[in-house]
Design a protein around this motif. Structure first.
Motif, PDB file in Angstrom:
ATOM      1  N   PHE A  14       0.842  -1.200   0.000  1.00 51.33           N
ATOM      2  CA  PHE A  14       0.000   0.000   0.000  1.00 51.33           C
ATOM      3  C   PHE A  14       0.874   1.246   0.000  1.00 51.33           C
ATOM      4  O   PHE A  14       0.676   2.164  -0.803  1.00 51.33           O
ATOM      5  CB  PHE A  14      -0.915  -0.006   1.238  1.00 51.33           C
ATOM      6  N   TRP A  15       1.858   1.298   0.918  1.00 50.39           N
ATOM      7  CA  TRP A  15       2.707   2.481   1.010  1.00 50.39           C
ATOM      8  C   TRP A  15       3.577   2.647  -0.228  1.00 50.39           C
ATOM      9  O   TRP A  15       3.855   3.781  -0.645  1.00 50.39           O
ATOM     10  CB  TRP A  15       3.550   2.447   2.280  1.00 50.39           C
ATOM     11  N   ALA A  16       3.991   1.561  -0.831  1.00 45.17           N
ATOM     12  CA  ALA A  16       4.806   1.652  -2.057  1.00 45.17           C
ATOM     13  C   ALA A  16       4.004   2.275  -3.200  1.00 45.17           C
ATOM     14  O   ALA A  16       4.572   2.945  -4.069  1.00 45.17           O
ATOM     15  CB  ALA A  16       5.326   0.276  -2.448  1.00 45.17           C
ATOM     16  N   ALA A  17       2.687   2.063  -3.192  1.00 38.66           N
ATOM     17  CA  ALA A  17       1.829   2.585  -4.259  1.00 38.66           C
ATOM     18  C   ALA A  17       1.035   3.815  -3.806  1.00 38.66           C
ATOM     19  O   ALA A  17       0.179   4.301  -4.553  1.00 38.66           O
ATOM     20  CB  ALA A  17       0.869   1.486  -4.710  1.00 38.66           C
ATOM     21  N   GLU A  29      -8.632   2.155   1.238  1.00 41.99           N
ATOM     22  CA  GLU A  29      -7.746   0.987   1.173  1.00 41.99           C
ATOM     23  C   GLU A  29      -7.118   0.710   2.535  1.00 41.99           C
ATOM     24  O   GLU A  29      -7.041  -0.445   2.964  1.00 41.99           O
ATOM     25  CB  GLU A  29      -6.661   1.187   0.110  1.00 41.99           C
ATOM     26  N   MET A  30      -6.660   1.768   3.224  1.00 44.53           N
ATOM     27  CA  MET A  30      -6.072   1.547   4.541  1.00 44.53           C
ATOM     28  C   MET A  30      -7.147   1.138   5.543  1.00 44.53           C
ATOM     29  O   MET A  30      -6.898   0.279   6.400  1.00 44.53           O
ATOM     30  CB  MET A  30      -5.327   2.788   5.025  1.00 44.53           C
ATOM     31  N   ARG A  31      -8.346   1.698   5.421  1.00 44.77           N
ATOM     32  CA  ARG A  31      -9.442   1.308   6.317  1.00 44.77           C
ATOM     33  C   ARG A  31      -9.703  -0.186   6.185  1.00 44.77           C
ATOM     34  O   ARG A  31      -9.921  -0.883   7.188  1.00 44.77           O
ATOM     35  CB  ARG A  31     -10.707   2.095   6.003  1.00 44.77           C
ATOM     36  N   ALA A  42      -2.031  -2.470  17.872  1.00 47.04           N
ATOM     37  CA  ALA A  42      -1.191  -1.268  17.894  1.00 47.04           C
ATOM     38  C   ALA A  42      -0.640  -0.918  16.514  1.00 47.04           C
ATOM     39  O   ALA A  42      -0.614   0.256  16.130  1.00 47.04           O
ATOM     40  CB  ALA A  42      -0.054  -1.449  18.900  1.00 47.04           C
ATOM     41  N   THR A  43      -0.206  -1.914  15.784  1.00 43.15           N
ATOM     42  CA  THR A  43       0.375  -1.649  14.466  1.00 43.15           C
ATOM     43  C   THR A  43      -0.680  -1.114  13.505  1.00 43.15           C
ATOM     44  O   THR A  43      -0.421  -0.172  12.750  1.00 43.15           O
ATOM     45  CB  THR A  43       1.036  -2.918  13.907  1.00 43.15           C
ATOM     46  N   ALA A  44      -1.868  -1.680  13.553  1.00 44.19           N
ATOM     47  CA  ALA A  44      -2.949  -1.195  12.689  1.00 44.19           C
ATOM     48  C   ALA A  44      -3.326   0.238  13.060  1.00 44.19           C
ATOM     49  O   ALA A  44      -3.557   1.074  12.172  1.00 44.19           O
ATOM     50  CB  ALA A  44      -4.158  -2.125  12.791  1.00 44.19           C
ATOM     51  N   LEU A  45      -3.380   0.523  14.348  1.00 43.34           N
ATOM     52  CA  LEU A  45      -3.670   1.888  14.779  1.00 43.34           C
ATOM     53  C   LEU A  45      -2.604   2.859  14.268  1.00 43.34           C
ATOM     54  O   LEU A  45      -2.922   3.969  13.820  1.00 43.34           O
ATOM     55  CB  LEU A  45      -3.747   1.950  16.309  1.00 43.34           C
ATOM     56  N   ALA A  46      -1.346   2.446  14.327  1.00 39.88           N
ATOM     57  CA  ALA A  46      -0.259   3.294  13.831  1.00 39.88           C
ATOM     58  C   ALA A  46      -0.416   3.552  12.334  1.00 39.88           C
ATOM     59  O   ALA A  46      -0.212   4.682  11.862  1.00 39.88           O
ATOM     60  CB  ALA A  46       1.094   2.653  14.128  1.00 39.88           C
ATOM     61  N   GLU A  47      -0.777   2.524  11.593  1.00 39.52           N
ATOM     62  CA  GLU A  47      -0.964   2.685  10.141  1.00 39.52           C
ATOM     63  C   GLU A  47      -2.141   3.611   9.843  1.00 39.52           C
ATOM     64  O   GLU A  47      -2.089   4.411   8.915  1.00 39.52           O
ATOM     65  CB  GLU A  47      -1.162   1.333   9.468  1.00 39.52           C
ATOM     66  N   TRP A  48      -3.206   3.503  10.640  1.00 36.63           N
ATOM     67  CA  TRP A  48      -4.368   4.370  10.449  1.00 36.63           C
ATOM     68  C   TRP A  48      -3.972   5.827  10.707  1.00 36.63           C
ATOM     69  O   TRP A  48      -4.361   6.728   9.967  1.00 36.63           O
ATOM     70  CB  TRP A  48      -5.503   3.920  11.359  1.00 36.63           C
ATOM     71  N   GLY A  49      -3.172   6.062  11.727  1.00 35.09           N
ATOM     72  CA  GLY A  49      -2.662   7.409  11.953  1.00 35.09           C
ATOM     73  C   GLY A  49      -1.789   7.878  10.805  1.00 35.09           C
ATOM     74  O   GLY A  49      -1.904   9.019  10.335  1.00 35.09           O
ATOM     75  N   VAL A  62      -3.527  12.159  15.248  1.00 38.63           N
ATOM     76  CA  VAL A  62      -3.065  12.212  16.639  1.00 38.63           C
ATOM     77  C   VAL A  62      -3.670  11.105  17.485  1.00 38.63           C
ATOM     78  O   VAL A  62      -2.951  10.381  18.193  1.00 38.63           O
ATOM     79  CB  VAL A  62      -3.339  13.602  17.259  1.00 38.63           C
ATOM     80  N   GLY A  63      -4.973  10.938  17.436  1.00 39.36           N
ATOM     81  CA  GLY A  63      -5.645   9.913  18.250  1.00 39.36           C
ATOM     82  C   GLY A  63      -5.138   8.509  17.961  1.00 39.36           C
ATOM     83  O   GLY A  63      -4.755   7.779  18.894  1.00 39.36           O
ATOM     84  N   PRO A  64      -5.106   8.095  16.698  1.00 35.39           N
ATOM     85  CA  PRO A  64      -4.579   6.762  16.404  1.00 35.39           C
ATOM     86  C   PRO A  64      -3.114   6.580  16.806  1.00 35.39           C
ATOM     87  O   PRO A  64      -2.737   5.519  17.304  1.00 35.39           O
ATOM     88  CB  PRO A  64      -4.757   6.628  14.888  1.00 35.39           C
ATOM     89  N   TYR A  65      -2.298   7.612  16.626  1.00 32.11           N
ATOM     90  CA  TYR A  65      -0.900   7.514  17.055  1.00 32.11           C
ATOM     91  C   TYR A  65      -0.821   7.292  18.568  1.00 32.11           C
ATOM     92  O   TYR A  65      -0.096   6.417  19.042  1.00 32.11           O
ATOM     93  CB  TYR A  65      -0.122   8.779  16.702  1.00 32.11           C
TER      94      TYR A  65
END
Length: 163
Positions: A14-17, A29-31, A42-49, A62-65
């Motif tokens: 996802f991040w590469a594209a 897509e990230m959702r 935690a990792t999914a929350l970080a990606e959502w942020g 901020v909240g997801p981070y």
């Protein structure tokens, strides 16, 4: 390959594209990716942020981070998210909060990135001498010549010069 490894591979793709000119598609897509993980992951929350941050929606990052950090990340990811949160807070005008997060961030795997972002936060907070000293201190070890002089000037800027 574990299920988590496969998920991370798709997040990396996802991040590469990633294309910030299509914000709604990127969020959708990230959702979908985040939705595959437990709500407290935690990792999914970080990606959502991160997706909000990357799309210029800093207030929504901020909240997801913060939730990701509270949920418990591995040390390297926690360092990355702390830096990203601090940068986001700086962009939102919360300069001192950014400085506080970055001041004691020991993240050798990020090289001098914490110092660079701390210098930016200090500058934004109106602490120009400290900002320049932070930047010079980070730069000094990389100078083939004059590194010692740069470090001394940095110390002088913040009143730490030897007498």
């Amino acid at each position: 390959m574990s299920e988590l490894d496969e998920w991370q591979r798709r997040v990396d793709a996802f991040w590469a594209a990633f294309d910030d000119s299509e914000p709604e598609r990127m969020r959708a897509e990230m959702r979908a990716l985040v939705g595959e993980r437990p709500a407290e992951d935690a990792t999914a929350l970080a990606e959502w942020g991160s997706v909000h941050d990357a799309l210029g929606l800093e207030a929504d990052a901020v909240g997801p981070y913060r939730s990701a950090l509270a949920a418990g990340l591995d040390p390297e990811r926690a360092h990355q998210v702390t830096l990203q949160l601090a940068s986001t807070l700086r962009n939102l005008g919360e300069y001192e909060a950014a400085v506080e997060l970055l001041t004691d961030l020991e993240a050798p795997e990020l090289g001098d990135a914490p110092a660079a972002f701390l210098a930016l936060a200090l500058h934004s907070a109106g602490r120009a001498d400290e900002a320049l000293a932070t930047a010079l201190t980070a730069l000094a070890p990389h100078l083939p010549r004059y590194g010692r002089a740069a470090a001394a000037y940095a110390a002088e800027l913040v009143g730490d010069a030897p007498e």
